[in-house]
Design a protein around this motif. Structure first.
Motif, short mmCIF file in Angstrom:
data_model
loop_
_atom_site.label_atom_id
_atom_site.label_comp_id
_atom_site.label_asym_id
_atom_site.label_seq_id
_atom_site.Cartn_x
_atom_site.Cartn_y
_atom_site.Cartn_z
N LYS A 35 0.77 -1.27 -0.08
CA LYS A 35 0.04 0.05 -0.12
C LYS A 35 0.74 1.29 0.16
O LYS A 35 0.75 2.23 -0.86
CB LYS A 35 -1.12 0.13 1.47
N ASN A 36 1.96 1.17 0.71
CA ASN A 36 2.80 2.43 0.75
C ASN A 36 3.41 2.96 -0.36
O ASN A 36 3.82 3.83 -0.92
CB ASN A 36 3.73 2.23 1.98
N ALA A 37 3.78 1.73 -1.09
CA ALA A 37 4.40 1.82 -2.46
C ALA A 37 3.52 2.33 -3.47
O ALA A 37 4.06 3.17 -4.24
CB ALA A 37 4.91 0.33 -2.95
N LEU A 38 2.53 1.70 -3.51
CA LEU A 38 1.30 2.05 -4.39
C LEU A 38 0.90 3.75 -4.07
O LEU A 38 0.63 4.56 -5.15
CB LEU A 38 0.22 1.39 -4.45
N ASP A 39 0.75 4.03 -2.82
CA ASP A 39 0.04 5.19 -2.72
C ASP A 39 1.10 6.54 -2.17
O ASP A 39 0.98 7.73 -2.37
CB ASP A 39 -0.79 5.18 -1.21
N GLY A 40 2.18 5.95 -1.81
CA GLY A 40 3.18 6.81 -1.26
C GLY A 40 2.88 7.42 0.12
O GLY A 40 1.68 7.20 0.56
N LEU A 41 3.90 8.02 0.77
CA LEU A 41 3.33 8.42 2.02
C LEU A 41 4.19 9.82 2.19
O LEU A 41 5.00 10.11 1.72
CB LEU A 41 4.34 7.39 3.19
N ASN A 42 3.50 10.49 3.33
CA ASN A 42 4.06 11.61 3.64
C ASN A 42 3.83 12.00 5.09
O ASN A 42 3.11 12.56 5.61
CB ASN A 42 3.65 13.12 2.77
N VAL A 43 4.76 11.20 5.80
CA VAL A 43 4.50 11.02 7.22
C VAL A 43 5.94 11.53 7.80
O VAL A 43 7.02 11.36 7.38
CB VAL A 43 4.57 9.72 7.70
N ALA A 44 5.92 12.49 8.82
CA ALA A 44 7.02 13.04 9.60
C ALA A 44 8.04 11.75 10.22
O ALA A 44 7.47 10.97 10.68
CB ALA A 44 6.59 14.01 10.61
N GLY A 45 9.09 11.81 9.66
CA GLY A 45 10.19 10.96 10.50
C GLY A 45 10.13 9.79 9.55
O GLY A 45 11.03 8.78 9.69
N LEU A 46 9.59 9.75 8.33
CA LEU A 46 9.80 8.70 7.26
C LEU A 46 10.13 9.36 6.11
O LEU A 46 9.78 10.34 5.78
CB LEU A 46 8.44 7.77 7.47
N PRO A 47 10.61 8.65 5.41
CA PRO A 47 10.96 9.12 3.76
C PRO A 47 9.81 9.43 3.13
O PRO A 47 8.79 8.75 3.35
CB PRO A 47 11.87 7.95 3.20
#
Length: 162
Positions: A109-121
């Motif tokens: 899911k993270n690879a498909l959606d991408g993430l924008n979370v503090a502390g994570l790439p």
């Protein structure tokens, strides 16, 4: 990928500790157990202390995302402790291998959606690159628990004894 980098770093530090005379680290399964236990203690604690960091990773179809994040943190802590207890290490390693299989959909899911979370790439390539490392983490757990890579015991002969 940060988790695998942590495993490798801690594993190499355990090998160095063995060279410097630390007891109990004479073989790679022992070093890998310690590395995984320490990495899981860090990750599990972070799940419990900063659950908001992990909530965006949860697939939408799963109920009770906060409860699941906290549960995964407890699973990581229990697995870490189990790896350090000789009586439980093999079962803890097997449970952790299963755990790492179960959390793989969140990685997809993270690879498909991408993430924008503090502390994570934030870079999407990071999450795609991370996917092939999940089987290595599973194998790490199984090797650390001595489910794989164990010395083979010679089979007893079925020839009659005279």
């Amino acid at each position: 990928m940060l988790f695998i980098a942590l495993l490798i770093t801690l594993g190499l530090l355990a090998a160095l500790a063995d060279r410097l005379g630390a007891p109990g680290l004479a073989n790679w399964p022992a070093r890998m157990r310690l590395a995984m236990a320490l990495a899981l203690l860090l990750a599990g604690s972070d799940h419990l202390l900063n659950p908001q960091r992990y909530l965006p990773m949860m697939p939408e179809l799963l109920p009770y995302p906060l409860g699941l994040v906290l549960f995964t943190g407890l699973c990581e802590l229990a697995g870490a402790i189990g790896l350090l207890l000789p009586r439980w290490r093999r079962w803890a390693a097997l449970a952790l291998a299963l755990y790492f299989v179960c959390v793989f959909p969140a990685n997809i899911k993270n690879a498909l959606d991408g993430l924008n979370v503090a502390g994570l790439p934030a870079a999407s390539w990071y999450y795609w690159l991370r996917l092939p490392f999940q089987p290595l983490i599973i194998l790490w757990a199984l090797y650390a628990g001595e489910w794989i890579g164990r010395p083979r015991v010679e089979q007893a002969s079925w020839e009659p004894v005279e």
